[in-house]
Design an enzyme around this catalytic site. Structure first.
Site, PDB file in Angstrom:
ATOM      1  N   CYS A   1       0.270   1.893  -9.116  1.00 12.44           N
ATOM      2  CA  CYS A   1      -1.025   2.369  -8.821  1.00 12.44           C
ATOM      3  C   CYS A   1      -0.879   2.635  -7.238  1.00 12.44           C
ATOM      4  O   CYS A   1      -0.529   3.817  -7.255  1.00 12.44           O
ATOM      5  CB  CYS A   1      -1.829   1.150  -9.125  1.00 12.44           C
ATOM      6  SG  CYS A   1      -1.086  -0.743  -8.837  1.00 12.44           S
TER       7      CYS A   1
ATOM      8  N   CYS B   1      -0.558  -0.076  -4.528  1.00 14.18           N
ATOM      9  CA  CYS B   1      -0.474  -1.339  -3.909  1.00 14.18           C
ATOM     10  C   CYS B   1       0.001  -1.049  -2.379  1.00 14.18           C
ATOM     11  O   CYS B   1       0.948  -0.214  -2.066  1.00 14.18           O
ATOM     12  CB  CYS B   1       0.238  -2.338  -4.504  1.00 14.18           C
ATOM     13  SG  CYS B   1      -0.172  -2.689  -6.054  1.00 14.18           S
TER      14      CYS B   1
END
Lengths: 204, 219, 219, 204
Positions: D108, D110
């Site tokens: 993703c 992070c």
């Protein structure tokens, strides 16, 4: 030279794009539009799954041919005039009560054109390409084919120029049928492995 | 290349959509793309392996939102521009430059049916002996080239058994890069579903891939 | 899931585009999406792991053509529809049903700064002893779940060395599915680039991943 | 319940979609628009890389703090008020002459919000997410960072809730600089690993 974004300079409508491409190639003498027409006609009307079906029906009817087909399918199909572009090397794989073969091409959409014609949209879909190798049973279930747990599935991912033809199981109650009648039972999907051959219609 | 085309084993593409009585071509332009692929005079350097590669280098988002024949169209455009068969200006204008004198050797309609039954074998006679025999255990190497290859990611590093030996065939990795045919022995290798997908996979199922000698190492 | 989000090691996405003096939000609506994520009253069942999963289940082509905050927006829409915080008809109309009486417990502006420094630790005390110690050799399992996981495909089946032990942390695989926190020991595992990418990789480089106990097996 | 195609019933313009979502949530009392404003303001004006830079500058200046930071960065950053949402567990990793750390989140995006604010677009890009783990050297080269072959690159893929802070090498010629002056040399990219700390301006 071309970058990877030439499409940004072209219409998004593929019909317009193809028209431009065909026109440019024609003007340069790199293509004859009548040859395009002839190629479309050939795959719309001449080359299709009936060719593979004739091969399968003969294998069902003629043990000697079946042996040759399983030993060297390229040569056996050549006897029947069903070898050619996108099908110069053929391997035939036979379904049985405890073995089921399924053909896919995960990397593009390789398919035995001389035997089956051009592939259906689902064969080229991302869903089929991605799922056939990791979850063949749920894929087959979507085609209405629920296999027993004790059936072994063999998935053939066509990564080279070898094209695979599935020989489906011959349906019960077809003893004595002529090859033409048998061929009518052999569907396209049964030769990919996503279906079975049809049952003959019950006699009155 | 580890491209978006290498989708064996991916989740997320949804159910398989079936269409009854599907036509060979859904749109007129699809037939034209296919016909162009069969009838055009290919530039020097173009071959079928390169053709596959041209579709792999599409921007991934464009690949996913394009249909099969849209991807073919994109690849032909790319190749014909790359090899100088036409210019982007010509393609944008939809007309060939008036200056050049047209060629006169394009495939004609009456020659098309011969191309359909024309065999294009990819097997080649080579002197090198086959490194593996049917029944041998082999491991697919962990190769991650940025160029064209036919070793899918899902099989890399996995161990299987040689099922068939097809003799030597043109190596796509080399051929697509314009580096020659470099034929190598080609094998069908059977992998168990458990080897490929882990302990939760079906204990009976197998996946077969056609893999070249240089993709493999002995176990 | 082996989704489009799992893109470590893929080719084809082009060069990295850098922007000088980049604003925090490029568009006003991006800030609104981010602000909604921080300030909205989350439905029961929603958590950060599920939030990641909501973005992973986007149709892959939509994922690739959406920007970061578009993916967030899609995920929030999905979750709020899924958990019944609103209906698709309400969202289409852009107004909440008049019948329901509104809640009055939403986060207020003066409470926002506290949320920024509010710690949300994911470590948990558990009775199970750690299966591995720093320096141990471990292999990442070949797991291919169709649900949320934080074990990327590129590390599966690969062998590395435990570098750090972080105690036990909430297991995303379980948490995202609404099956509880099921905390497990969490380790940073170092893999050589050669192990991950093959012999052509740099001999010196390492890639570290944070992996839970159930992702690993002893070597 | 929601299928995966709800967007087909909604406008494609995200600005219109967000407006509808905010309105529905507001009418239901599930959000206060003033709180959205406050969150935007906080990340536009208060939380940003200056927080991480203060931590790095202190580590450069204070050996005892640096030891604590490398031993338990969560606690050390907490001393400086730089722990919180998307940064409740922090690990600091130190660059040296023969070691270079690089942080990415392939799955993703992070990122240690309390230390660096919200991530730049390139950090969230598919190009960075896909390439940082397989070809870190060519990625760094695009940032203008050419590393010698004998430098070991350690790429940290943030797959859990641990957030990584790179402590860049302290530039030469910064002896005696105050922490504030040092912090001004610590760029965002140097704390992700895609850059180096700035050189102090040459004195006249």
């Amino acid at each position: 030279m071309a970058d990877h974004h030439h499409h940004q300079h072209l219409p998004s409508d593929p019909a317009l794009r193809v028209k431009a491409l065909e026109t440019v190639l024609t003007e340069k003498g790199l293509i004859d539009p009548a040859a395009i027409d002839a190629a479309i006609d050939a795959y719309e009307h001449k080359v299709g799954p009936h060719r593979g079906a004739r091969v399968v029906a003969r294998a069902w009817s003629d043990q000697d041919f079946k042996r040759r087909l399983l030993e060297d399918a390229t040569r056996a199909c050549d006897e029947m005039g069903s070898v050619g572009a996108q099908g110069s090397h053929i391997v035939a794989v036979e379904n049985g009560p405890k073995i089921h073969n399924l053909v896919v091409c995960t990397l593009c959409s390789c398919y035995p054109w001389p035997l089956l014609g051009l592939p259906p949209a689902w064969y080229k879909s991302f869903a089929y390409r991605s799922r056939a190798v990791i979850e063949p049973r749920s894929v087959l279930a979507e085609f209405g084919l629920e296999l027993d747990d004790d059936v072994e599935i063999q998935v053939w991912d066509s990564t080279a120029e070898i094209r695979y033809l599935v020989i489906p199981q011959r349906p019960e109650g077809t003893d004595g049928l002529e090859p033409d009648a048998l061929a009518a039972l052999v569907t396209r999907d049964s030769m990919i492995g996503t279906g079975r051959a049809l049952q003959p219609e019950a006699k009155p | 290349m580890n491209g978006i085309h290498d989708m064996g084993g991916m989740h997320g593409f949804g159910p398989i959509e079936l269409e009854a009585n599907e036509p060979v071509f859904h749109e007129t332009w699809e037939g034209r793309v296919y016909g162009i692929s069969r009838a055009m005079t290919r530039p020097d350097g173009f071959n079928g392996d390169l053709g596959r590669y041209t579709r792999e280098i599409m921007p991934p988002d464009l690949y996913l939102r394009s249909s099969y024949y849209e991807r073919w169209l994109w690849g032909f455009e790319w190749a014909l521009l790359h090899f100088g068969s036409m210019t982007l200006d010509e393609l944008k204008a939809g007309e060939g430059s008036k200056a050049a004198s047209p060629r006169n050797d394009a495939l004609t309609a009456d020659q098309v049916s011969a191309t359909i039954s024309h065999k294009m074998p990819s097997d080649r006679a080579i002197d090198t002996k086959a490194g593996y025999a049917v029944g041998d255990r082999v491991r697919a190497k962990n190769l991650n080239p940025s160029h064209h290859t036919r070793l899918p990611r899902y099989a890399r590093g996995k161990t299987g058994t040689v099922r068939l030996h097809h003799g030597a065939h043109v190596l796509p990795d080399s051929h697509a890069q314009g580096q020659g045919e470099n034929p190598e022995h080609l094998y069908t290798v059977a992998f168990t579903a458990k080897e490929l997908w882990g302990e939760d996979a079906s204990p009976r199922d197998l996946v077969m891939l056609d893999l070249w000698e240089s993709y493999l190492e002995p176990v």
